[in-house]
Design a protein around this motif. Sequence first.
Motif, mmCIF file in Angstrom:
data_model
loop_
_atom_site.group_PDB
_atom_site.id
_atom_site.type_symbol
_atom_site.label_atom_id
_atom_site.label_comp_id
_atom_site.label_asym_id
_atom_site.label_seq_id
_atom_site.Cartn_x
_atom_site.Cartn_y
_atom_site.Cartn_z
ATOM 1 N N LEU A 178 0.833 -1.209 0.000
ATOM 2 C CA LEU A 178 0.000 0.000 0.000
ATOM 3 C C LEU A 178 0.863 1.253 0.000
ATOM 4 O O LEU A 178 0.729 2.129 -0.864
ATOM 5 C CB LEU A 178 -0.923 -0.007 1.223
ATOM 6 C CG LEU A 178 -1.625 1.313 1.560
ATOM 7 C CD1 LEU A 178 -2.607 1.685 0.468
ATOM 8 C CD2 LEU A 178 -2.339 1.217 2.904
ATOM 9 N N PHE A 179 1.787 1.343 0.936
ATOM 10 C CA PHE A 179 2.519 2.589 1.102
ATOM 11 C C PHE A 179 3.724 2.718 0.166
ATOM 12 O O PHE A 179 4.176 3.837 -0.089
ATOM 13 C CB PHE A 179 2.928 2.779 2.561
ATOM 14 C CG PHE A 179 1.756 3.102 3.443
ATOM 15 C CD1 PHE A 179 0.923 4.165 3.143
ATOM 16 C CD2 PHE A 179 1.462 2.333 4.554
ATOM 17 C CE1 PHE A 179 -0.168 4.465 3.939
ATOM 18 C CE2 PHE A 179 0.374 2.622 5.359
ATOM 19 C CZ PHE A 179 -0.445 3.693 5.046
ATOM 20 N N VAL A 180 4.233 1.607 -0.360
ATOM 21 C CA VAL A 180 5.221 1.732 -1.436
ATOM 22 C C VAL A 180 4.556 2.369 -2.655
ATOM 23 O O VAL A 180 5.120 3.254 -3.312
ATOM 24 C CB VAL A 180 5.827 0.361 -1.793
ATOM 25 C CG1 VAL A 180 6.547 0.413 -3.141
ATOM 26 C CG2 VAL A 180 6.808 -0.081 -0.721
ATOM 27 N N THR A 181 3.319 1.932 -2.940
ATOM 28 C CA THR A 181 2.563 2.514 -4.058
ATOM 29 C C THR A 181 2.257 3.980 -3.805
ATOM 30 O O THR A 181 2.469 4.840 -4.665
ATOM 31 C CB THR A 181 1.243 1.740 -4.268
ATOM 32 O OG1 THR A 181 1.532 0.354 -4.455
ATOM 33 C CG2 THR A 181 0.495 2.272 -5.482
ATOM 34 N N VAL A 182 1.748 4.267 -2.620
ATOM 35 C CA VAL A 182 1.408 5.650 -2.279
ATOM 36 C C VAL A 182 2.658 6.522 -2.289
ATOM 37 O O VAL A 182 2.650 7.640 -2.826
ATOM 38 C CB VAL A 182 0.717 5.704 -0.901
ATOM 39 C CG1 VAL A 182 0.558 7.154 -0.437
ATOM 40 C CG2 VAL A 182 -0.636 5.024 -0.969
ATOM 41 N N SER A 183 3.743 6.023 -1.705
ATOM 42 C CA SER A 183 4.987 6.788 -1.662
ATOM 43 C C SER A 183 5.502 7.069 -3.066
ATOM 44 O O SER A 183 5.965 8.175 -3.366
ATOM 45 C CB SER A 183 6.045 6.017 -0.862
ATOM 46 O OG SER A 183 7.292 6.668 -0.909
ATOM 47 N N SER A 184 5.402 6.091 -3.952
ATOM 48 C CA SER A 184 5.879 6.278 -5.318
ATOM 49 C C SER A 184 5.039 7.313 -6.056
ATOM 50 O O SER A 184 5.567 8.157 -6.787
ATOM 51 C CB SER A 184 5.847 4.936 -6.065
ATOM 52 O OG SER A 184 6.687 3.999 -5.429
ATOM 53 N N ARG A 185 3.719 7.252 -5.862
ATOM 54 C CA ARG A 185 2.855 8.255 -6.511
ATOM 55 C C ARG A 185 3.106 9.636 -5.927
ATOM 56 O O ARG A 185 3.164 10.636 -6.652
ATOM 57 C CB ARG A 185 1.379 7.885 -6.326
ATOM 58 C CG ARG A 185 0.874 6.816 -7.273
ATOM 59 C CD ARG A 185 -0.649 6.770 -7.267
ATOM 60 N NE ARG A 185 -1.208 8.047 -7.665
ATOM 61 C CZ ARG A 185 -1.411 8.410 -8.933
ATOM 62 N NH1 ARG A 185 -1.071 7.580 -9.915
ATOM 63 N NH2 ARG A 185 -1.935 9.577 -9.218
ATOM 64 N N LEU A 186 3.219 9.709 -4.625
ATOM 65 C CA LEU A 186 3.411 11.004 -3.977
ATOM 66 C C LEU A 186 4.766 11.600 -4.353
ATOM 67 O O LEU A 186 4.886 12.818 -4.546
ATOM 68 C CB LEU A 186 3.315 10.844 -2.464
ATOM 69 C CG LEU A 186 3.197 12.130 -1.643
ATOM 70 C CD1 LEU A 186 2.039 12.974 -2.130
ATOM 71 C CD2 LEU A 186 3.027 11.797 -0.178
#
Length: 760
Positions: free
Chosen positions: A390-398
């Motif tokens: 979840l947060f690898v994806t969110v971190s990459s988008r952010l």
Amino acid sequence: MSTKSDKSAGEFEPYIPASSDLPELRALPILIGTVLGMIFGASSLYLVLKVGLTVSASIPVAVISIALFRVLSKFGLRDATILENNIVQTAGSAGESIAFGVGVTMPAILILGFDLEVTRVILVSVLGALLGILMMIPLRRALIVQQHGTLKYPEGTACAEVLKAGASHESQIAAARGAKVDSLAETATIGAKTIFTGFGLGIIYNVAMKALYLWKDTPGKVFDVPLKGGSLACEITPELLGVGYVIGPRIAAVMAAGGVLSYLVLIPLIQFFGEGLAGPLAPGTALIKDMSPNQIRGAYILYIGAGAVAAGGIISLVRSLPLIWRGIRDGLRDFRGKGKGGEVVPRTDRDLPLKLVFIGIAALVVAILFTPSLHMNIAGAVLIVLCGFLFVTVSSRLTGEIGSSSNPISGMTIATLLLTCLAFLALGWTDRVFYITALSVGGIVCIASSNGGTTSQDLKTGFLIGSTPSHQQIAILIGALASALVLGPILLKLNDVGKVYVPVTSEIRADVSQLSAKTKLTGPQGKQDGNSYFVWHQEDEAGGAARQYLVDDTGKAVYFVDPGINGTVTKRPDGSEVKKFDAPKATLVSYIIKGILSHKLPWALVLFGVMISIVLELCAIPSLAFAVGVYLPLATSMPVFIGGAVRWWVDAKRRRHADNAHLTEEEHVAEGDKSPGVLMASGYIAGGAIAGIAIAFMAGVFSEVYDKLEKWAAANNPFYTRLTPSQISPDLLALIPFAAMIAVLYLAGSGKILAGRKGL
């Protein structure tokens, strides 16, 4: 149906074509990048322990790589190609992101009443770093390729411009595809001049401000009635100004709006309604009327920001699911290097085999589950996988939206800890041993998220210049592993440097039958007392930090151990001064874990943040960027906003120019992204980052010199402190050099200086 971003990605041609066979994955670039990564990781760890922030290391490492290989070429070695320099920055970027995760989570072990074990810190670092990279690989096509033109990846884009500006003659020939080499070389020369001018200005500015204390680094104003508690501040650093210019006005403004909500709405409201309270309002521990804006932020707003970031991240993930699935599906077709219809996949689109990626992830999860020092269980391992993805994806988008330097990884860590501790609470796992389990989950996810964002930034750089993704992925795996192995011992060393053994004068006793571990004094005091003592952690019944004592064989406490990280004793018994590390993010992490498992978390504040993100999404405003602004200090968002405003001004002027009247909106954006202003901003980011990290390191070595310089500035420098009542405020005077940096950035963006032509 193809989207605009799909179309732009399909038509995009990288700087080095896919058909090129320039040298790329060689031993020397990997070795240099790995060493630089360890150096930047150590410096960044120092920085995050002091102030809770780091800056992206990709651009500084790229600049160092270009300069280093140019020097080596003077001694007969071959100059590095642009692809080799990119391998150096890819391997070297991992150290900073791992250091942030380590500094945010691992010191919380001390606050929770446990010892910093080097094996635990190393394992969390290694497992989190590798997991983040492996989880990012299947997302590359979805986030980097298919959303090219939508997600800017500001530091990655800026790093690509740095590499292009410093490209070797061999690289320029390959990029020209056999034509217009002279023209391309001239463009690269002008670009290099612009970048290195900004680089030099960034270094000089930060050295003058942060090392010599010639002016304040964060001018600000705290308001009185009728807006009592409200405040404005600006961290006037060139790197944040450059980040704002690169990401553009839209995201910069939304981010600043979140800070305005915190500092000019929420904090004054809390001050207004809480000023008359006779006692502290939980989770705060002091009277609201006696609290500064930053103290109110630490006690209340951080929880609101964490809730907003968590909700915004989940919403962002849900929106990205179709693209993510498409990217994974396309990757699954490429196991044997074949694409649709059996054609050979171009060099610039080859990832590491997904079979190897998934096997690696499974092996890491098994290692997490069966490593004794992590005290892990099935629930914790499942949470690591779910929250990690979840947060690898969110971190990459952010990272693609606002950049690595402003990515709220600590907010995502808090969200992970909330979910982990809630699950443990539901299962009845509230004993102290589960504190370590929860912290291990949070630490691994934090490092994975941080390194996932850095990996995406590096892959964006590679996408723009034409690197081979699988080669970059190998480089960052090697660099991350090396950095993770050294950060654990460095963290323990930094803690030992500031550790103080305070002689106990009162009668405090422990039951030695319950104790087993023995230790000796370290540091200067170890030379005065060579005896061995039992280690005893005395828990605080009121819920505060546990206290560590060294007790003799009879159980009598001989020394109270005040750690170097989060300690309070600044003098040894002999009177010598000791520098402490505040580790502000780690303190919050420890409060989250203990707060939930002891039923003391302020859920109302967290839910306020969730509702803020939901309201913004209903208003069609990107909630994640806004939530970042709520979470970060307004002083951090303001220079980003100013940089975005300068970009808006330059772009508006460019649009009105007769030569650009025929361009479409997409072409206007593309022109802006490769303009001289972006090159100058890239130099600001690189120079400011290198100077900031070097100054942070030197401050630890030459602390007495820095103390003397600061004392002199406080007594004699009108730009640093007010010397007489009638003097102009140093907060206003400090804006003069910052205004000069803004002016140079505008002039460079407008093409009036260093661009080889006269204006737009």
